[in-house]
Design an enzyme around this catalytic site. Structure first.
Site, PDB file in Angstrom:
ATOM      1  N   GLU A 219     116.761   4.353  42.772  1.00 50.39           N
ATOM      2  CA  GLU A 219     117.434   5.275  42.954  1.00 50.39           C
ATOM      3  C   GLU A 219     118.012   5.562  44.471  1.00 50.39           C
ATOM      4  OE1 GLU A 219     116.074   8.952  41.115  1.00 50.39           O
ATOM      5  OE2 GLU A 219     114.926   7.661  39.690  1.00 50.39           O
ATOM      6  N   GLU A 331     122.238  15.998  40.754  1.00 47.14           N
ATOM      7  CA  GLU A 331     121.170  16.473  40.063  1.00 47.14           C
ATOM      8  C   GLU A 331     120.742  17.785  40.877  1.00 47.14           C
ATOM      9  OE1 GLU A 331     118.157  13.982  39.164  1.00 47.14           O
ATOM     10  OE2 GLU A 331     116.569  15.520  38.940  1.00 47.14           O
TER      11      GLU A 331
END
Ligand SMILES: *[C@@H]1O[C@H](CO)[C@@H](O)[C@H](O)[C@H]1NC(C)=O
Ligand SMILES: *[C@@H]1O[C@H](CO)[C@@H](O)[C@H](O)[C@H]1NC(C)=O
Length: 416
Positions: A219, A331
């Site tokens: 990520e 997120e």
């Protein structure tokens, strides 16, 4: 210098030992913790040959490239560091062909600490971990690690999981093929965080395996995370795990794994400038791809294409071969303070409908195929748990290729 250091450390340890033996049981706990914290700091912070103080309070250590945390890993003892990838993905929207710099971001994205100096070739900049950084974590072991599985699982049939974790997403994704990388240009904002134990991030996920205990993930993106960094700045970050956030992996260089080669960009350091509502917009480009020769996963950052370094292939199981899913988006953690939805923002804090200059975006999203070519994603899906809190809207055009707007304010009349 190294020797002097360890002598001091030994002395301090001995003194603590004495302290521990004479103190009562409540003192004992905190002394032990302090000892543990200091041991961890000694492991993480390598002896620098130069130190730069950033205007935001960060200390950036320029550490010889061969002394970086990655080489504490037993598997990397004899690893020959690769200074550049063998191959670089090619495709339609590559930097030179597409006018990314001329788009809305003619001011190059920078890192704040550059104002006070740079690291020389042969060294890498590492954000120094301070005692208070570790103390903010729930335990020394958890410092620099995600709390639990928080990966957005599109079309998840398990609403309990959604509610339990408190993590909320607004993402676009592709699956059902073998992927060898992903790219995106990500609008940079500084979302407001309501509670220090919450965060807001915008990133891409390169995922391997199913959503089980052994999920592999790489990520990268930007994040605001008061618990991790001690402030509300927008920072560049990476993350990796090979077992669904259980025992392996960490943010940035906070464990052994990622091998950095860039002397310019520090993981976890603040980026600037930041976009403003109805005003200047800034974005960063991130490319992650698997080198077809050695199999390592490389990362490139910035509109000038700085090669940051790589995650060695052996860190992973599924990703040692290829990725099975790519996700892009935002997120946040909704800790439901006072039993109400958090007002922590995602992206710019505005809904996708508002469009350019107001809502945050990802543009030129692409995947890398088995021939090492960048190409447009096929069948882009979207996913969000509560679209009244944070939403996502995809589109495509000639300038931006495939893109989406995403984000939202969190708590509002339709999201309580
Ligand atoms: C989450 O929990 C709330 C209240 O307990 C419930 O109303 C809501 O439907 C749940 N969400 C999902 C996606 O199950
Ligand atoms: C971060 O933002 C919150 C409010 O969003 C504020 O209460 C807090 O003081 C800020 N922290 C720092 C270190 O600036």
């Amino acid at each position: 210098m190294g020797f002097g250091c360890s002598v001091t450390v030994l002395l301090v340890f001995c003194l603590w030992g004495v302290l521990i033996s004479v103190s009562d049981s409540t003192r004992l706990g905190s002394s032990r913790q302090k000892l543990e914290v200091n041991k961890h700091l000694n492991r993480l912070n390598k002896a620098p040959i130069k130190t730069i103080e950033s205007p935001d309070g960060d200390i950036i250590d320029c550490v010889p490239i061969s002394k970086q945390p990655a080489f504490d890993h037993p598997f990397l003892k004899d690893h020959k560091i690769q200074m550049r990838p063998n191959f670089h993905p090619e495709g339609l929207f590559e930097e030179n062909k597409f006018d990314e710099n001329k788009a809305k971001s003619s001011t190059p994205i920078n890192q704040l600490w550059h104002a006070n100096g740079m690291c020389s070739e042969g060294t890498i900049p590492i954000r120094r971990t301070k005692e208070e950084d570790v103390l903010r974590a729930s335990s020394v072991k958890r410092y620099g690690r995600k709390k639990h599985r928080s990966i957005p699982k599109p079309r998840s049939a398990d609403p309990d999981l959604v509610n339990q974790s408190g993590h909320q997403h607004a993402i676009a994704y592709v699956e059902g093929e073998k992927f060898y990388g992903a790219k995106a240009t990500i609008n940079v904002w500084e979302p407001k965080i309501q509670q220090t134990n919450e965060f807001s991030l915008s990133q891409l996920w390169v995922l391997g395996g199913s959503f089980g205990q052994d999920l592999n993930s790489i990520e990268a993106g930007w994040q605001v995370s008061p618990d991790l960094y001690g402030d509300n700045n927008t920072r560049l970050f990476t993350y990796w795990t090979s077992d669904a956030y259980q025992a392996t992996g960490c943010y940035n260089l906070l464990c052994s794994g990622f091998i950095q080669v860039s002397s310019n960009i520090a993981m976890g350091a603040s980026i600037s400038p930041i976009s403003s509502y109805r005003d200047s917009q800034y974005d960063i480009s991130i490319l992650i791809w698997k080198d077809p020769k050695e199999g390592h996963w490389w990362m490139q950052f910035g509109n000038d294409g700085t090669v940051m370094g790589y995650w060695p292939s052996f860190l992973f199981s599924y990703l040692a071969e290829s990725a099975t899913m790519i996700e892009w988006g935002g997120e946040v953690v909704n800790s439901e303070p006072d039993g109400q939805h958090t007002s922590t923002q995602m992206g710019s804090g505005h809904f996708p409908e508002e469009g350019f200059g107001k809502a945050s975006y990802f543009r030129n999203i692409q995947v890398v195929d088995s021939s090492n070519n960048l190409k447009a994603p096929k069948d882009l899906g979207t996913y969000t748990e509560y679209h009244n809190c944070y939403d996502v809207q995809t589109g495509s055009n000639g300038d931006w290729g495939h893109f989406f707007y995403y984000g939202g304010p969190g708590k509002n009349p339709n999201c309580q």
